[in-house]
Design a protein around this motif. Sequence first.
Motif, PDB file in Angstrom:
ATOM      1  N   VAL A 233       0.855  -1.233  -0.003  1.00 31.77           N
ATOM      2  CA  VAL A 233       0.140  -0.001   0.119  1.00 31.77           C
ATOM      3  C   VAL A 233       0.854   1.277   0.018  1.00 31.77           C
ATOM      4  N   ASP A 234       0.460   2.309  -0.489  1.00 31.72           N
ATOM      5  CA  ASP A 234       1.029   3.624  -0.783  1.00 31.72           C
ATOM      6  C   ASP A 234       0.473   4.770   0.342  1.00 31.72           C
ATOM      7  N   LYS A 235      -0.725   4.408   0.764  1.00 30.12           N
ATOM      8  CA  LYS A 235      -1.156   5.382   1.782  1.00 30.12           C
ATOM      9  C   LYS A 235      -2.369   4.715   2.420  1.00 30.12           C
TER      10      LYS A 235
ATOM     11  N   ASN B  34       7.824   2.298   2.734  1.00 32.08           N
ATOM     12  CA  ASN B  34       7.253   2.577   1.583  1.00 32.08           C
ATOM     13  C   ASN B  34       5.798   3.041   1.454  1.00 32.08           C
ATOM     14  N   VAL B  35       5.390   3.422   2.731  1.00 28.54           N
ATOM     15  CA  VAL B  35       3.978   3.972   2.795  1.00 28.54           C
ATOM     16  C   VAL B  35       4.249   5.655   2.966  1.00 28.54           C
ATOM     17  N   LYS B  36       3.710   6.399   1.832  1.00 26.64           N
ATOM     18  CA  LYS B  36       4.011   7.601   1.738  1.00 26.64           C
ATOM     19  C   LYS B  36       3.212   8.467   2.793  1.00 26.64           C
ATOM     20  N   LEU B  37       1.828   8.111   3.084  1.00 28.27           N
ATOM     21  CA  LEU B  37       0.935   8.777   4.115  1.00 28.27           C
ATOM     22  C   LEU B  37       0.140   7.993   4.991  1.00 28.27           C
ATOM     23  N   ALA B  38       0.280   7.944   6.159  1.00 31.93           N
ATOM     24  CA  ALA B  38      -0.971   7.429   6.902  1.00 31.93           C
ATOM     25  C   ALA B  38      -1.463   8.256   7.582  1.00 31.93           C
ATOM     26  N   MET B  39      -2.730   8.506   7.575  1.00 35.49           N
ATOM     27  CA  MET B  39      -3.657   9.389   8.406  1.00 35.49           C
ATOM     28  C   MET B  39      -4.587   8.947   9.095  1.00 35.49           C
ATOM     29  N   VAL B  40      -4.950   9.772  10.185  1.00 38.16           N
ATOM     30  CA  VAL B  40      -6.114   9.538  11.154  1.00 38.16           C
ATOM     31  C   VAL B  40      -6.780  10.754  11.263  1.00 38.16           C
ATOM     32  N   VAL B  41      -8.153  10.480  10.826  1.00 38.58           N
ATOM     33  CA  VAL B  41      -9.052  11.785  10.898  1.00 38.58           C
ATOM     34  C   VAL B  41     -10.259  11.365  11.666  1.00 38.58           C
ATOM     35  N   PRO B  42     -10.290  11.859  12.921  1.00 35.92           N
ATOM     36  CA  PRO B  42     -11.437  11.577  13.770  1.00 35.92           C
ATOM     37  C   PRO B  42     -12.609  11.985  13.328  1.00 35.92           C
ATOM     38  N   GLY B  43     -13.794  11.326  13.891  1.00 39.11           N
ATOM     39  CA  GLY B  43     -14.770  11.736  13.196  1.00 39.11           C
ATOM     40  C   GLY B  43     -15.608  13.249  13.732  1.00 39.11           C
ATOM     41  N   SER B  44     -15.185  13.641  14.705  1.00 40.82           N
ATOM     42  CA  SER B  44     -15.756  14.764  15.242  1.00 40.82           C
ATOM     43  C   SER B  44     -14.621  15.418  16.216  1.00 40.82           C
ATOM     44  N   GLY B  45     -14.968  16.530  16.593  1.00 42.28           N
ATOM     45  CA  GLY B  45     -14.002  17.528  17.559  1.00 42.28           C
ATOM     46  C   GLY B  45     -14.100  16.669  18.845  1.00 42.28           C
ATOM     47  N   LEU B  46     -14.969  16.189  19.294  1.00 42.45           N
ATOM     48  CA  LEU B  46     -15.141  15.426  20.726  1.00 42.45           C
ATOM     49  C   LEU B  46     -14.631  13.918  20.665  1.00 42.45           C
ATOM     50  N   VAL B  47     -14.692  13.343  19.421  1.00 42.38           N
ATOM     51  CA  VAL B  47     -14.065  12.104  19.269  1.00 42.38           C
ATOM     52  C   VAL B  47     -12.149  12.741  19.336  1.00 42.38           C
ATOM     53  N   LYS B  48     -12.015  13.595  18.659  1.00 40.97           N
ATOM     54  CA  LYS B  48     -10.581  13.988  18.596  1.00 40.97           C
ATOM     55  C   LYS B  48     -10.221  14.342  20.221  1.00 40.97           C
TER      56      LYS B  48
ATOM     57  N   PRO C  32      -3.138   9.587  -9.106  1.00 37.79           N
ATOM     58  CA  PRO C  32      -3.371   8.502  -9.984  1.00 37.79           C
ATOM     59  C   PRO C  32      -2.388   7.265  -9.700  1.00 37.79           C
ATOM     60  N   GLY C  33      -3.061   6.168  -9.642  1.00 41.61           N
ATOM     61  CA  GLY C  33      -2.302   4.865  -9.374  1.00 41.61           C
ATOM     62  C   GLY C  33      -1.811   4.601  -7.777  1.00 41.61           C
ATOM     63  N   GLU C  34      -2.239   5.433  -7.016  1.00 41.76           N
ATOM     64  CA  GLU C  34      -1.775   5.327  -5.647  1.00 41.76           C
ATOM     65  C   GLU C  34      -2.677   4.160  -5.040  1.00 41.76           C
ATOM     66  N   ARG C  35      -2.181   3.541  -4.193  1.00 46.38           N
ATOM     67  CA  ARG C  35      -3.063   2.387  -3.517  1.00 46.38           C
ATOM     68  C   ARG C  35      -3.267   2.557  -2.013  1.00 46.38           C
TER      69      ARG C  35
ATOM     70  N   ARG D 254      -6.665   3.659  -5.950  1.00 42.99           N
ATOM     71  CA  ARG D 254      -7.014   2.524  -5.870  1.00 42.99           C
ATOM     72  C   ARG D 254      -7.171   2.309  -4.451  1.00 42.99           C
ATOM     73  N   THR D 255      -8.528   1.802  -4.191  1.00 44.36           N
ATOM     74  CA  THR D 255      -9.090   1.920  -2.710  1.00 44.36           C
ATOM     75  C   THR D 255      -9.136   0.339  -2.377  1.00 44.36           C
ATOM     76  N   HIS D 256      -8.710   0.121  -1.253  1.00 43.03           N
ATOM     77  CA  HIS D 256      -8.946  -1.433  -0.571  1.00 43.03           C
ATOM     78  C   HIS D 256      -9.731  -1.093   0.629  1.00 43.03           C
ATOM     79  N   LEU D 257     -10.895  -1.386   0.847  1.00 36.56           N
ATOM     80  CA  LEU D 257     -11.703  -1.290   2.265  1.00 36.56           C
ATOM     81  C   LEU D 257     -11.142  -2.200   3.280  1.00 36.56           C
ATOM     82  N   VAL D 258     -10.875  -1.945   4.309  1.00 37.68           N
ATOM     83  CA  VAL D 258     -10.685  -2.738   5.562  1.00 37.68           C
ATOM     84  C   VAL D 258     -11.068  -2.159   6.878  1.00 37.68           C
ATOM     85  N   SER D 259     -10.943  -3.067   7.930  1.00 36.33           N
ATOM     86  CA  SER D 259     -11.239  -2.385   9.449  1.00 36.33           C
ATOM     87  C   SER D 259     -10.203  -1.567   9.838  1.00 36.33           C
ATOM     88  N   PRO D 260     -10.672  -0.869  10.806  1.00 38.28           N
ATOM     89  CA  PRO D 260      -9.362   0.266  11.326  1.00 38.28           C
ATOM     90  C   PRO D 260      -8.008  -0.601  11.783  1.00 38.28           C
TER      91      PRO D 260
END
Lengths: 467, 212
Positions: free
Chosen positions: A340-342, A371-385, A422-425, A443-449
Amino acid sequence: MPGLTLFQKLWDAHVVHVEADGTTLLYIDRHLVHEVTSPQAFEGLKLAQRTPRRVEAAIAVPDHNVPTTDRSQGIADPISRLQVETLDANCAEFGITEFRMDDIRQGIVHVIGPEEGLTLPGMTVVCGDSHTSTHGAFGALAFGIGTSEVEHVLATQCLWQKPSKTMLVKVDGALGRGVTAKDIALAVIGEIGTAGGTGYALEFGGSAIRALSMEGRMTLCNMAIEAGARAGMVAVDQTTIDYVKGRPYSPKGDAWDKAVAWWNTLHSDADAAFDRVIELDAAKIEPQVTWGTSPEMVTTIGGRVPNPADAPSEVKRHDWTRALEYMGLQAGTSIAEIPVDKVFIGSCTNSRIEDLREAAAVAKGRKVAPNVKLAMVVPGSGLVKQQAETEGLDRIFVAAGFEWREPGCSMCLAMNADRLEPGERCASTSNRNFEGRQGQGGRTHLVSPAMAAAAACAGHFVDVRNF
Amino acid sequence: MRAFSTLNGLVVPLDRANVDTDAIIPKQFLKSIKRAGFGPNLFDEWRYLDHGEPGMDPATRQPNPEFVLNFPRYKGASVLLARDNFGCGSSREHAPWALEDYGIRAIIAPSYADIFYNNCFKNGILPIVLDAAAVERLFRECEASEGYRLVVDLDKQTVTTPGGEVLKFDVDGGRKHRLLNGLDDIGLTLLQADKIKAYEDRRKQEAPWLFN
């Protein structure tokens, strides 16, 4: 006479008027509004010189366009900015409560509704967003609508509907370690297909569902739309009531007791008849990974990319071939060998505190692979954060090399600056792996957290149970 | 809303199942606060070789010659022939807005996603369901014959092929009535204002917490 399904109970409680052909005017209790699908609805109201019927039934929040990086300078993209400013102006003009971008309560509309107690059992909940099915986790009838219907609900507090067929998805047994509600959702979609639920309201039941937390139930109902069902739901039980209690907008005092008495009736009767029933054994569900461009193109972490020659029909063979071409994958490749790239951990499917805890438990003491260019965590709300920061999850992620961002829809659909090239997985905890969904050519692969966090640290998909 | 009665239209075949609304109109164009002008970006990522952003002049774009909408023989099509589960995914009404703005007035497919199907009727587009065998036949006829047109009659609920074959389709009576007459739903609903008020008065007693 057979008993009633949960769907029928919710439906019956909201009937305003029925036409001779069964078309029903259904009352809407809660209307969630965001910036993308509402501007034309407000414009329509103004052109017709109409006003909202019940402003207190609506709540608005900007989520799709908001930046997940520093917000002190506002939104850089002028078109995105105008859309958010238009929401602000419309809410101010009509007196609709809005959690603006600088409000700690701002977040993804399907996260903040439950978090604030705006979503309650027994409600009809709509939003101009297909993932409104999320709110069905509370024993509510919740579904996505288009902008014309957003305008219709604002003007009349009602919608014209015909009853859906009902499908019971019964999942019994205990989930294995490292297997989550996301894996149940993907396994169900793999079983019935992305159109399997079209025309149905899904009810998730069985001992494995009863054992899920509210957050797990939200993840599951969120993905009902990916099986084609506008609405997914789970019966009310003590887990539901405990979650709702004490939230800012949930009832208090005598009203609470009266509400709970009704909510406790919100389950399908034992002898209720469903139009269709499917059953899954929870113990047999393994961590899921999608390999194609539709959520039904899914297999387990131990699986391989399928061969289009094995597709069950000519149309599917054509689709699989096209999907492999788009995804840049060869038939027969082991899922665990795909790099995976991201990595994206977030979205209305998986950005709540339990999701972040599961991901952090995997990331703790590890590093994001080179090899992972970016791994990001985006909380669902300000309160979750805020909650995650109180628990120190942000420090775990940052120490491992993840970026810790501000709340919003972000790279689930890439309307803001967060996107794939383009082309990133990408290993993504979101809900759609459509072509271009996370950025043109992405290119998206859906998985659990937990699986996403594991992929970030391994640099490729890996079975989180042995990681 | 524009009324729909009959249509004699050129047919364009889009031979893919599960066409989602992200493909019909990609997310970057959803930033518009207007209802019109989405036609040039219909199927943007399939239709052009370059990356599209809002505000670009369509004349400066590079069309993808392999995408069916760009074949000269399908220029001016108003009937879209499609496969199963057309319009799945996002609820964005920008999808029917883009189809309508491009000039599509009727779609023929074996099945549709629910939200998209519903959104079409709000925008003067008739989504017709025919069985998979009939749709397959129309695909073959359309691809074999340049200038292939179909005649759609909503009142009679028929699709007529150039060869004279008449295919019947079902449509909900209420939706048909509103589409034939171009009626605004909100106006019709407000005729029930007394019933809405009576429902609210009753619910305020039964479930007062819903009205706080």
